[in-house]
Design a protein around this motif. Structure first.
Motif, PDB file in Angstrom:
ATOM      1  N   LEU A   1      22.668 -51.871 -10.375  1.00 34.23           N
ATOM      2  CA  LEU A   1      23.828 -51.686  -9.624  1.00 34.23           C
ATOM      3  C   LEU A   1      23.501 -51.439  -8.106  1.00 34.23           C
ATOM      4  N   ALA A   2      22.689 -50.479  -7.911  1.00 37.36           N
ATOM      5  CA  ALA A   2      22.377 -50.260  -6.446  1.00 37.36           C
ATOM      6  C   ALA A   2      21.732 -51.380  -5.920  1.00 37.36           C
ATOM      7  N   VAL A   3      21.143 -52.171  -6.341  1.00 38.05           N
ATOM      8  CA  VAL A   3      20.224 -53.368  -6.123  1.00 38.05           C
ATOM      9  C   VAL A   3      21.316 -54.378  -5.776  1.00 38.05           C
ATOM     10  N   SER A   4      22.311 -54.539  -6.755  1.00 38.13           N
ATOM     11  CA  SER A   4      23.338 -55.771  -6.623  1.00 38.13           C
ATOM     12  C   SER A   4      24.137 -55.419  -5.370  1.00 38.13           C
ATOM     13  N   CYS A   5      24.679 -53.919  -5.414  1.00 40.67           N
ATOM     14  CA  CYS A   5      25.355 -53.490  -3.957  1.00 40.67           C
ATOM     15  C   CYS A   5      24.533 -53.981  -2.550  1.00 40.67           C
ATOM     16  N   ASN A   6      23.411 -53.612  -2.800  1.00 40.96           N
ATOM     17  CA  ASN A   6      22.671 -53.913  -1.646  1.00 40.96           C
ATOM     18  C   ASN A   6      22.425 -55.331  -1.153  1.00 40.96           C
ATOM     19  N   LEU A   7      22.181 -56.224  -2.187  1.00 36.12           N
ATOM     20  CA  LEU A   7      22.173 -57.654  -1.829  1.00 36.12           C
ATOM     21  C   LEU A   7      23.401 -58.033  -1.369  1.00 36.12           C
ATOM     22  N   PHE A   8      24.490 -57.914  -1.994  1.00 35.70           N
ATOM     23  CA  PHE A   8      25.771 -58.287  -1.454  1.00 35.70           C
ATOM     24  C   PHE A   8      26.043 -57.808  -0.179  1.00 35.70           C
TER      25      PHE A   8
ATOM     26  N   GLY B   1      30.244 -55.086   4.253  1.00 34.76           N
ATOM     27  CA  GLY B   1      28.895 -55.490   4.044  1.00 34.76           C
ATOM     28  C   GLY B   1      28.029 -54.272   4.070  1.00 34.76           C
ATOM     29  N   GLU B   2      28.344 -53.412   5.308  1.00 41.43           N
ATOM     30  CA  GLU B   2      27.445 -52.168   5.480  1.00 41.43           C
ATOM     31  C   GLU B   2      28.015 -51.138   4.532  1.00 41.43           C
ATOM     32  N   ILE B   3      29.160 -50.982   4.209  1.00 37.41           N
ATOM     33  CA  ILE B   3      29.766 -50.220   3.272  1.00 37.41           C
ATOM     34  C   ILE B   3      29.058 -50.488   1.721  1.00 37.41           C
ATOM     35  N   LEU B   4      28.875 -51.491   1.690  1.00 34.44           N
ATOM     36  CA  LEU B   4      28.321 -51.922   0.182  1.00 34.44           C
ATOM     37  C   LEU B   4      26.761 -51.586   0.335  1.00 34.44           C
ATOM     38  N   ILE B   5      26.168 -51.548   1.378  1.00 29.26           N
ATOM     39  CA  ILE B   5      24.815 -51.322   1.463  1.00 29.26           C
ATOM     40  C   ILE B   5      24.457 -50.013   1.252  1.00 29.26           C
ATOM     41  N   TYR B   6      25.187 -48.911   1.896  1.00 29.29           N
ATOM     42  CA  TYR B   6      25.222 -47.652   1.774  1.00 29.29           C
ATOM     43  C   TYR B   6      25.811 -46.997   0.458  1.00 29.29           C
ATOM     44  N   LEU B   7      26.549 -47.748  -0.165  1.00 24.34           N
ATOM     45  CA  LEU B   7      27.055 -47.595  -1.661  1.00 24.34           C
ATOM     46  C   LEU B   7      25.884 -47.642  -2.461  1.00 24.34           C
TER      47      LEU B   7
END
Length: 215
Positions: free
Chosen positions: A98-105, A143-149
């Motif tokens: 999940l963390a990798v997916s959030c970061n990629l998106f 995008g930045e929010i998803l990265i830090y999420l």
């Protein structure tokens, strides 16, 4: 100094800080390595972006003490890896995915939206209502929010989520509102605003936003 100097220093040091934490706590489990890969790479990509298509808002000059304060504030983002590494938690594979997916998106949205904005405004001024900004006025922030999420997920602790919420509410949202106020000078902005979300895409708008308005 410029605002970007404090930001770039933090981004560039992140990989080394996380690796140092891993060495200090002798924690070389999968979770910390994944965190190092995600956050460290994100920091280096930020520096690359600053060289290729820098963001003008970070060019603001500020006194050295204020720059130091900014760097220390950004240091709050290092709480997540510290909680992950110092506590020795074993992150389940599903959360790693999940963390990798959030970061990629997040990286895709953040860096590509910033690129579209930079090169569009370089050659044609006005509202950008196409591509990544057709249904969302702040795709780069999303995008930045998803990265830090993705970063916040890995420690399995509430504090990183609270820190992210603080940055979103204290910095991101005010910047978005300020941007809306600036864009409101364009006659077409009211229609565009009605058919786009502030940070989350408005996917079911009735009509396609108007084309880019030249200044």
């Amino acid at each position: 100094m410029k605002l970007k100097h404090a930001i770039n220093l933090h981004k560039g040091l992140t990989a080394f800080v996380v690796l140092g934490m891993m060495a200090i706590y002798q924690n070389f489990q999968t979770g910390p390595w994944i965190y190092l890969a995600l956050h460290g790479t994100y920091g280096f990509l930020w520096l690359l972006k600053d060289r290729i298509y820098p963001d003008k808002q970070w060019e603001e000059e500020l006194p050295l003490p204020q720059g130091i304060v900014m760097f220390l504030v950004l240091g709050a983002y290092w709480v997540a890896p510290w909680l992950l590494i110092s506590r020795g938690v074993e992150v389940p594979p599903a959360l790693l995915a999940l963390a990798v997916s959030c970061n990629l998106f997040g990286c895709m949205l953040h860096y590509t939206a910033d690129a579209q904005k930079h090169f569009t405004l370089k050659y044609r001024r006005g509202l950008i209502t196409e591509g990544f900004f057709a249904r969302c006025r702040n795709t780069n922030y999303l995008g930045e929010i998803l990265i830090y999420l993705g970063f916040a997920i890995l420690p399995m602790h509430p504090v990183p989520f609270l820190i992210l919420a603080g940055f979103v509410l204290g910095i991101f949202v005010p910047n978005m509102r300020k941007k809306d106020q600036s864009l409101s000078r364009y006659p077409e902005f009211a229609d565009y605003q009605a058919q786009s979300g502030l940070v989350w895409p408005q996917l079911w708008a009735a009509n396609k936003p108007s084309a880019v308005t030249e200044k």
